[in-house]
Write an enzyme that holds these catalytic residues in place. Structure first.
Site, PDB file in Angstrom:
ATOM      1  N   VAL A  57       0.815  -1.218   0.000  1.00  0.00           N
ATOM      2  CA  VAL A  57       0.000   0.000   0.000  1.00  0.00           C
ATOM      3  C   VAL A  57       0.846   1.264   0.000  1.00  0.00           C
ATOM      4  CG1 VAL A  57      -1.982  -1.123   1.084  1.00  0.00           C
ATOM      5  CG2 VAL A  57      -0.255   0.016   2.531  1.00  0.00           C
ATOM      6  N   SER A 136      -7.061   4.552  14.430  1.00  0.00           N
ATOM      7  CA  SER A 136      -6.698   4.104  15.769  1.00  0.00           C
ATOM      8  C   SER A 136      -7.124   5.172  16.754  1.00  0.00           C
ATOM      9  CB  SER A 136      -5.181   3.885  15.881  1.00  0.00           C
ATOM     10  OG  SER A 136      -4.788   3.712  17.226  1.00  0.00           O
ATOM     11  N   TYR A 149       2.932   7.453  14.667  1.00  0.00           N
ATOM     12  CA  TYR A 149       1.788   6.613  14.316  1.00  0.00           C
ATOM     13  C   TYR A 149       0.480   7.334  14.620  1.00  0.00           C
ATOM     14  CZ  TYR A 149      -1.376   2.537  14.753  1.00  0.00           C
ATOM     15  OH  TYR A 149      -2.422   1.651  14.648  1.00  0.00           O
ATOM     16  N   ALA A 150       0.404   7.953  15.798  1.00  0.00           N
ATOM     17  CA  ALA A 150      -0.803   8.694  16.165  1.00  0.00           C
ATOM     18  C   ALA A 150      -1.059   9.824  15.176  1.00  0.00           C
ATOM     19  CB  ALA A 150      -0.675   9.247  17.587  1.00  0.00           C
ATOM     20  N   LYS A 153      -2.457   8.293  11.953  1.00  0.00           N
ATOM     21  CA  LYS A 153      -3.850   7.858  12.109  1.00  0.00           C
ATOM     22  C   LYS A 153      -4.785   9.057  12.282  1.00  0.00           C
ATOM     23  CE  LYS A 153      -3.391   3.370  11.799  1.00  0.00           C
ATOM     24  NZ  LYS A 153      -3.927   2.653  10.620  1.00  0.00           N
TER      25      LYS A 153
END
Length: 243
Positions: A57, A136, A149-150, A153
């Site tokens: 992806v 998330s 990551y946060a 997301k």
């Protein structure tokens, strides 16, 4: 959902696997798309109606090739579920540019690439459609040790809300499911102290099962959510209660 064609990324394991199996059991024809083609193939053997295909992806060319193969060999996608994700916990100040690029490339841009590749076919078909992006709760309330990551997301959430506005004229619903800590291989790879702290913080005192998150995805993918778009649903056992 016997008349639906659904594409699910990250389908070789975890939440993506549960979603692919759940959709297939409702009668949908499912494309289990994953970088791990062997894993996706194993999933396809569990329920009839699942076709395993390889995709990275984070690579726009790979995503474009997947969209072309699905359109040629299977038909117009009605349901797109973006589950593919990756992370590794650690202090933000210890992160590297390469790590940040990988996290953003998979977790945010991966969903951008998939939507960009599959939505034109949905629009052209004129039959509406469903997009469910898996983000998330880290993207809603933050998470120590998962700053990049946060952020990725959180980008998925904002992108999905904007996309929902643009796609409404085409009767295409775009919604987001935000899992909390879930019993997946990705969670199992995290630091033990972090895992224990998270479980203690969950009011239900346990991790989510992948199938419990998949149930929320299946709701958004179904006609039961025909008048729901631009929404974010947390499945976290009460860990996060964001407004």
């Amino acid at each position: 959902m016997t008349d639906r064609i659904a594409v699910v990324t990250g389908a070789a394991s975890g939440i993506g696997r549960a979603v692919a199996l759940g959709l297939a059991r409702t009668g949908a024809r499912v494309v289990a798309a994953d970088l791990d083609l062997d894993g996706a193939t194993a999933v396809s053997r569990e329920v009839d109606g699942i076709t395993p295909l390889a995709v990275d992806v984070a690579d726009p060319d790979s995503v474009t090739a997947l969209a072309g193969q699905v359109a040629t060999d299977i038909g117009t996608t009605n349901v797109l579920v973006n589950c593919a994700g990756w992370d590794r916990t650690g202090k933000f100040l210890d992160s590297t540019p390469d790590f940040a690029d990988k996290v953003v490339g998979i977790n945010y841009l991966g969903q951008v690439h998939m939507c960009r590749a599959f939505l034109p076919g949905m629009v052209e078909a004129g039959e509406g459609g469903k997009v469910v992006n898996v983000a998330s709760d880290a993207g809603r309330v933050g998470s120590s040790g998962e700053t990049i990551y946060a952020g990725a997301k959180g980008g998925v959430i904002a992108m999905s809300k904007s996309l929902a506005r643009e796609m409404a004229r085409h009767a295409i619903n775009v919604n987001v499911v935000c899992p909390g800590p879930t019993d997946t291989p990705l969670f199992a790879a995290q630091d033990e102290r972090l895992k224990e702290a998270l479980i203690r913080a969950i009011p239900f005192r346990r991790l989510a099962k992948p199938e419990e998150v998949a149930d929320a995805v299946l709701f958004f993918a179904s006609d039961a959510a025909s008048y729901v778009t631009g929404q974010v649903l947390s499945v976290s056992g009460g860990l996060t209660m964001a407004g």
